[in-house]
Design a protein around this motif. Structure first.
Motif, PDB file in Angstrom:
ATOM      1  N   ARG A 292      40.194  26.428  40.488  1.00 17.96           N
ATOM      2  CA  ARG A 292      39.078  26.257  39.573  1.00 17.96           C
ATOM      3  C   ARG A 292      38.740  24.807  39.617  1.00 17.96           C
ATOM      4  NH1 ARG A 292      38.294  26.520  34.295  1.00 17.96           N
ATOM      5  NH2 ARG A 292      40.293  25.835  34.029  1.00 17.96           N
ATOM      6  N   THR A 293      39.411  23.948  39.700  1.00 10.67           N
ATOM      7  CA  THR A 293      39.285  22.535  39.891  1.00 10.67           C
ATOM      8  C   THR A 293      38.500  22.070  41.227  1.00 10.67           C
ATOM      9  OG1 THR A 293      41.236  22.043  38.433  1.00 10.67           O
ATOM     10  CG2 THR A 293      40.094  20.216  39.736  1.00 10.67           C
TER      11      THR A 293
ATOM     12  N   SER B 129      31.271  22.327  44.157  1.00 12.51           N
ATOM     13  CA  SER B 129      29.917  22.689  43.694  1.00 12.51           C
ATOM     14  C   SER B 129      29.021  21.517  43.653  1.00 12.51           C
ATOM     15  CB  SER B 129      29.892  23.460  42.270  1.00 12.51           C
ATOM     16  OG  SER B 129      30.225  22.627  41.456  1.00 12.51           O
TER      17      SER B 129
ATOM     18  N   GLU C  46      36.984  24.462  42.878  1.00 14.12           N
ATOM     19  CA  GLU C  46      35.632  24.909  43.011  1.00 14.12           C
ATOM     20  C   GLU C  46      34.738  24.138  42.459  1.00 14.12           C
ATOM     21  OE1 GLU C  46      34.387  27.516  45.103  1.00 14.12           O
ATOM     22  OE2 GLU C  46      36.262  28.528  44.879  1.00 14.12           O
ATOM     23  N   ARG C  47      35.094  23.590  41.200  1.00 15.20           N
ATOM     24  CA  ARG C  47      34.240  22.624  40.477  1.00 15.20           C
ATOM     25  C   ARG C  47      33.856  21.440  41.489  1.00 15.20           C
ATOM     26  NH1 ARG C  47      37.102  22.841  35.967  1.00 15.20           N
ATOM     27  NH2 ARG C  47      38.053  21.090  36.383  1.00 15.20           N
ATOM     28  N   GLN C  48      34.615  20.803  42.035  1.00 10.18           N
ATOM     29  CA  GLN C  48      34.251  19.679  42.834  1.00 10.18           C
ATOM     30  C   GLN C  48      33.408  20.175  44.022  1.00 10.18           C
ATOM     31  OE1 GLN C  48      37.759  17.949  44.250  1.00 10.18           O
ATOM     32  NE2 GLN C  48      38.545  16.831  42.300  1.00 10.18           N
TER      33      GLN C  48
END
Ligand SMILES: Nc1ncnc2c1ncn2[C@@H]1O[C@H](COP(=O)(O)OP(=O)(O)OP(=O)(O)O)[C@@H](O)[C@H]1O
Length: 544
Positions: A207-208, A214, A210-212
């Motif tokens: 998740r972390t 984006s 994926e956030r980066q």
């Protein structure tokens, strides 16, 4: 083998070296071009390779390599799987370019390749990851390295799940420079200790990242290279599938296929006798035959494991046409490591954290009062009282429960992580995300206050703090912290997010004075710890 000596390598061959346990070995590119696991050797400079390292110096076009110092084994092999590895790299490179172009052209932005390398222990997973990363960096990409191998972790120390961007070919001596790694301290070297916690950290890391991604199209296009554990059966297999799914992988490289290099084995046999002018006696021949038979059996075992793993993965992933499962040979240079050698490798990795890969760091010994720190263990403790569980269900340990522990001599020689969390409940916290509309997808057993067992209304549940989710008896169980459980047949799909704090680093407990209530520890740098919240697992280290 001591004193300086030269090896002339023909194109597409490699010099395999095993450094002895006591002294580093110096290595130099004398002429031509050559690389160690994907990173080119600088011309003329001597490199110091750490004791106990096993390396291969490979050349695409021919080279002369000079060695200086003592090694246990050194021989040249011309059968290597490198061409197949570089072909994989070429395909990944093309996919990265496609992903980058899709972003620049503003069409539906594609993700760069997400490669996961799987296979039994000692099949060359970490080495292949290093090559793919270094070759990608050479082409100007900055791929993300994800290390899920808690047994032989490469990014920081074993027992962690971690990721870091790789911006330049990996230094053969110093490894990856760590600017801002994301590290979760699992605290054990086997997933059996707390398989659910392992999955929680994998999910949080994905998740972390994926956030980066984006917010960083370049990193997204460069993609990920994911290293995994060598445990590929039972729980190990389940965790592999979970990782493939969680990181949304589209390339699965399965290593371990039998490629018994008989000449290599024979050469190796000569080298074991540590003499170039060898005279075979009966004992040598018997020893040699036994070793070849043993190596063959190990090779056969690896082959069976890889075949089984590959066909299982192909079967499971056939519903996902965008996922390629590719079988690759392992290198004949890899020597199987027994439990003792693996334990030693773990210990060296921890030593490297404190003292540096070439003993160039000076860790600091500090003393603190028991009252100045708080130590927590993750996992254990009952999830919910039996009275609050559905009929017939047994209370189980909560894999994400953070439990404060008493400081005593049990902490001696353990490696503890220093959490970035400000409060204990930030070490691991969780929250639920309810969908706006309900569907029939899941039957959820939700928790409510035991005093108001009839109150199963959704708004009330929204106020609750989520615990963890577990598939049991065909239902999903959401155990709430501080609020116990009541079965309610709600048909809805919910997501549970667990937030875990990254760790700042590690300390090693060298002494515990129970009378004076003081703890002595080794830290990589002087000064106060960045946080007084420490996490303990079962990771031990005996310095020296
Ligand atoms: N071609 C080679 N020649 C000599 N040694 C090699 C070669 N390739 C890899 N090695 C060495 O073999 C050992 C095992 O390789 P590697 O760590 O890549 O395997 P792995 O599958 O990741 O192991 P694990 O299952 O423990 O994670 C390492 O010490 C590595 O440096």
């Amino acid at each position: 083998m001591a004193s300086s000596r030269q090896f002339k390598l023909a194109k597409e061959s490699e010099l395999r070296v095993e450094v002895g346990p006591d002294m580093p070995l110096r290595i130099r590119l004398f002429s031509g071009t050559a690389e160690i696991f994907g990173t080119e050797l600088p011309p003329s400079n001597w490199l110091s390779i750490s004791p106990r390292s096993k390396i291969a110096v490979f050349t695409w076009n021919g080279a002369t390599i000079e060695l200086d110092g003592v090694s246990e084994v050194e021989y040249v092999a011309d059968e290597t799987p490198m061409v197949s590895y570089v072909n994989v790299h070429a395909i990944l490179d093309a996919r990265r370019a496609q992903a980058k172009a899709s972003h620049s052209n503003n069409v539906d932005s594609l993700q760069g390749p997400r490669v996961i390398v799987v296979g039994p222990t000692d099949s060359g997973k970490s080495s292949l990851c290093k090559m793919l990363l270094s070759w990608a960096c050479k082409q100007g990409w900055k791929p993300t390295y994800v290390d899920l191998d808690i047994g032989q972790g490469y990014i920081t120390i074993p027992g962690c799940i971690a990721a870091t961007p790789v911006e330049m070919p990996i230094d053969a001596v110093e490894g990856i420079p760590l600017e801002m790694p994301i590290v979760y301290f699992y605290g054990h070297t086997s997933p059996t200790a707390n398989g659910d916690l392992y999955k929680v950290f994998v999910k949080e890391l994905a998740r972390t990242l994926e956030r980066q991604f984006s917010g960083n199209a370049e990193a997204r296009a460069a993609g990920m290279v994911i290293n995994t554990m060598g445990w590929v059966e039972g729980l190990g297999y389940e965790l592999l599938l979970n990782a493939i799914d969680t990181f949304n992988c589209d390339v699965v490289l399965v290593l371990g296929q039998l490629n018994v290099d008989i000449t290599g084995l024979i050469d190796f046999q000569f080298l074991l006798c540590k003499s170039a002018s060898i005279h075979f006696c009966l004992a040598d021949i018997v020893l040699g035959t036994c070793q070849r038979a043993f190596a063959f059996l190990i090779g056969l075992l690896l082959y069976c494991l890889q075949e089984k793993l590959c066909s299982m993965l192909k079967e499971v992933l056939k519903t996902k046409p965008k996922v390629d499962v590719v079988k690759l040979h392992k290198s004949g240079g890899i020597v199987m490591r027994n439990q003792k050698v693996r334990q030693k490798a773990r210990s060296l990795k921890i030593r490297e954290y404190f003292y540096g890969p070439i003993n160039d760091l000076s860790p600091h010994s500090n003393i603190v009062n028991f009252s100045d720190i708080s130590v927590y263990r993750i996992g254990g403790g009952p999830q919910a009282p039996r009275s609050a569980l559905p009929i017939g269900a047994e209370p189980v340990a909560d894999p994400t429960r953070v439990v404060a522990i008493n400081i005593n001599r049990d902490l001696l020689h353990l490696v503890l992580a220093v959490s970035y969390a400000k409060e204990p409940d930030q070490i691991i916290s969780s929250y639920t995300n309810y969908p706006s509309s309900l569907s029939d997808e899941h039957v959820i057993v939700l928790s409510v206050d035991p005093q108001q067992q009839q109150d199963t209304s959704l708004p009330r549940l929204l106020e609750g703090r989520g615990g963890f989710i577990k598939d049991r008896m065909g239902v999903m169980v959401l155990a709430d912290l501080g609020v116990s459980i009541y079965a309610s047949k709600l048909a809805c799909a919910i997501d549970i997010f667990v937030h875990c704090s990254n760790v700042a680093g590690y300390i090693y407990v060298t002494d515990i004075d129970v009378v004076r209530k003081k703890i002595t520890y080794l830290a990589p740098c002087p000064g106060e710890l960045p946080s007084k919240l420490l996490i303990v697992g079962t990771l031990t280290w005996l310095e020296g």
